[in-house]
Design an enzyme around this catalytic site. Structure first.
Site, PDB file in Angstrom:
ATOM      1  N   CYS A   1       0.864  -1.188   0.000  1.00  0.00           N
ATOM      2  CA  CYS A   1       0.000   0.000   0.000  1.00  0.00           C
ATOM      3  C   CYS A   1       0.896   1.232   0.000  1.00  0.00           C
ATOM      4  O   CYS A   1       1.635   1.463   0.960  1.00  0.00           O
ATOM      5  CB  CYS A   1      -0.918  -0.008   1.218  1.00  0.00           C
ATOM      6  SG  CYS A   1      -1.978   1.456   1.347  1.00  0.00           S
TER       7      CYS A   1
ATOM      8  N   HIS B   1      -9.087  -3.198  -7.649  1.00  0.00           N
ATOM      9  CA  HIS B   1      -8.964  -1.767  -7.909  1.00  0.00           C
ATOM     10  C   HIS B   1      -9.251  -1.484  -9.381  1.00  0.00           C
ATOM     11  O   HIS B   1      -8.699  -2.144 -10.261  1.00  0.00           O
ATOM     12  CB  HIS B   1      -7.557  -1.261  -7.585  1.00  0.00           C
ATOM     13  CG  HIS B   1      -7.109  -1.544  -6.184  1.00  0.00           C
ATOM     14  ND1 HIS B   1      -6.662  -2.790  -5.773  1.00  0.00           N
ATOM     15  CD2 HIS B   1      -7.025  -0.745  -5.096  1.00  0.00           C
ATOM     16  CE1 HIS B   1      -6.330  -2.729  -4.490  1.00  0.00           C
ATOM     17  NE2 HIS B   1      -6.529  -1.499  -4.065  1.00  0.00           N
TER      18      HIS B   1
ATOM     19  N   CYS C   1      -3.190   7.147  -4.732  1.00  0.00           N
ATOM     20  CA  CYS C   1      -2.946   5.704  -4.728  1.00  0.00           C
ATOM     21  C   CYS C   1      -1.536   5.380  -5.219  1.00  0.00           C
ATOM     22  O   CYS C   1      -1.236   5.485  -6.407  1.00  0.00           O
ATOM     23  CB  CYS C   1      -3.976   4.954  -5.562  1.00  0.00           C
ATOM     24  SG  CYS C   1      -3.890   3.163  -5.381  1.00  0.00           S
ATOM     25  N   GLY C   2      -0.673   4.989  -4.291  1.00  0.00           N
ATOM     26  CA  GLY C   2       0.724   4.755  -4.629  1.00  0.00           C
ATOM     27  C   GLY C   2       0.961   3.539  -5.499  1.00  0.00           C
ATOM     28  O   GLY C   2       1.694   3.609  -6.505  1.00  0.00           O
TER      29      GLY C   2
END
Length: 333
Positions: A91, A225, A254-255
Site C-alpha cells: 500500500c 482496484h 494511490c501509490g
C-alpha cells in the site's frame, strides 16, 4: 474501564487517505517472511483487522499499517497493510503514512535533510527516502517493488455496461484502467455512486471472466482496484477516481496504482525511463512519479517505479475491546 486488549496507534492521512499505524499491542506475527505473515494473519488474525478497520472504531474507507520486526536483514521495519477490503500485499499511501509516523515519533534514527527507511513488505523490499526538515517528514519518496503491464486492450462483458475495454497492470496490487469517456460517465463527484457502481461491476467481471495471477507470487491473484480515468488525462498528468472493493474510493492518488499507471504507460510506449508524471486523485491531491529503470517480473518486461507524496499525523489512540462489547469484530453497514 475494562478491556481484553490494548492496541497503540498513531493515526495519519496521506494526501487525504487515512492510515492507522499500529505501533504496539499486536506482538510479533508468525511467519518467516512478510508474505507468509500476511497469509497467516488473513487465516488466523483477521478479526483484528476487522476490529481496527470496521465501524465503530473505523469507517467504510479505513486503512491501516501494522508495524512489525523485519524478516530480512536489509530492512529497518516490517509492515502489514490492512483495510476494510482485506490485507494488501503493498500500500503506497499507507507506506508514506507509516514512514512519516516512524520519523516523527522517533522510532527510527532521523537525519536531515534526508532519512532513509527500508521496509519489509509482503510484496518485497520498499525503500523510502524522506525529506526531513526540523524533525518533520515534509515529503516521502518510495522506491516501490517492480511493476509490470499484465495485459493491454482487454475487454470484458459487464452487466449494464456491455463490452468494456481495459488495460491491467501490477504495481503492488492489480489495477484495471478504464477510460470514463468510453463508459459515457462524467468525472464528477456528484455522480460518485454511478462511478463506484461501474467500477465494482467491471472489477467483478474481470475477476470472473479474466482472472489475474502474479507470475512470481501466485497468492496475489485478484483485481480489487479499478482506475477510472478522467477525460483529458495525458501520459504526463492524469486524473482518476479509484474504485476499490468492497465499495469505496481512494482519497489519495494511490501509490501502488500510480506505480501500475507508470507500467501501463511505459508498456504503451508513452513514458520512458526518467520521465515524470503527476497522478491526481478524485479529490485533487497529487503524487509525483517517475520510472527509475527497467526490469523483468516473472520473465515479463517491467519497471522500477518511484513516487512522492506527503502525510500528516492526525492523532494518537489506544484501541480497546470491552469483554461485553456486542461488536468484537466491528460491523459493516
Amino acid at each position: 474501564m475494562r478491556t481484553s486488549v490494548v492496541y497503540h496507534a498513531v493515526d495519519s492521512h496521506t494526501e487525504g487517505m487515512p492510515t492507522r499505524v499500529i505501533t504496539g499491542g499486536v506482538g510479533v506475527l508468525p511467519g518467516a517472511t512478510m508474505a507468509e505473515r500476511r497469509l497467516r494473519f488473513m487465516a488466523e488474525r483477521d478479526d483484528l483487522r476487522k476490529l481496527l478497520m470496521f465501524e465503530p472504531r473505523g469507517h467504510s474507507s479505513m486503512s491501516g499499517a501494522i508495524l512489525q520486526p523485519p524478516t530480512r536483514p536489509d530492512a529497518d521495519w516490517g509492515v502489514l497493510y490492512i483495510e476494510v477490503s482485506g490485507c494488501l500485499p503493498m500500500c503506497g499511501h499507507g507506506t508514506i503514512g507509516a514512514v512519516t509516523v516512524l520519523i516523527e515519533t522517533g522510532m527510527v534514527p532521523v537525519t536531515e535533510p534526508e532519512t532513509v527507511v527500508r521496509l519489509d513488505t509482503p510484496a518485497g523490499l520498499v525503500v523510502a527516502r524522506a525529506e526531513v526538515r526540523d524533525g518533520r517528514a515534509v515529503a516521502v519518496t518510495l522506491e516501490n517493488v517492480p511493476a509490470y503491464s499484465h495485459a493491454l486492450d482487454q475487454d470484458v462483458e459487464v452487466p449494464g455496461l456491455g463490452r468494456v475495454r481495459y488495460d491491467i497492470a501490477y504495481g503492488g496490487n492489480f489495477y484495471a484502467f478504464v477510460k470514463l469517456e468510453e463508459l459515457g460517465l462524467p468525472f464528477d463527484r456528484a455522480e460518485k455512486q454511478r462511478l463506484l457502481d461501474a467500477g465494482l461491476a467491471i472489477m467483478g467481471a474481470i475477476n470472473e471472466q479474466n482472472p489475474v495471477v502474479h507470475p512470481e507470487a501466485p497468492e496475489i491473484d485478484i483485481c480489487h482496484h479499478v482506475y477510472l480515468e478522467a477525460p483529458g488525462s495525458t501520459p504526463r498528468h492524469s486524473r482518476h477516481a479509484m474504485a476499490i472493493h468492497p465499495g469505496w474510493f481512494d482519497r489519495s492518488p494511490c501509490g501502488t496504482g500510480t506505480s501500475a499507471r507508470l507500467a501501463q504507460q511505459h508498456a504503451r510506449g508513452l513514458l520512458g525511463v526518467g520521465e515524470e508524471i503527476v497522478n491526481e486523485s478524485f479529490i485533487g491531491s497529487q503524487f509525483q512519479a517517475r520510472i527509475l529503470g527497467e526490469t523483468t517480473v516473472g520473465g515479463r518486461p517491467g519497471i522500477l517505479p518511484s513516487f512522492t507524496g506527503r502525510a500528516w499525523i492526525t492523532g494518537t489512540a489506544q484501541y480497546m475491546l470491552d469483554p461485553t462489547d456486542p461488536f468484537p469484530t466491528g460491523f459493516e453497514l
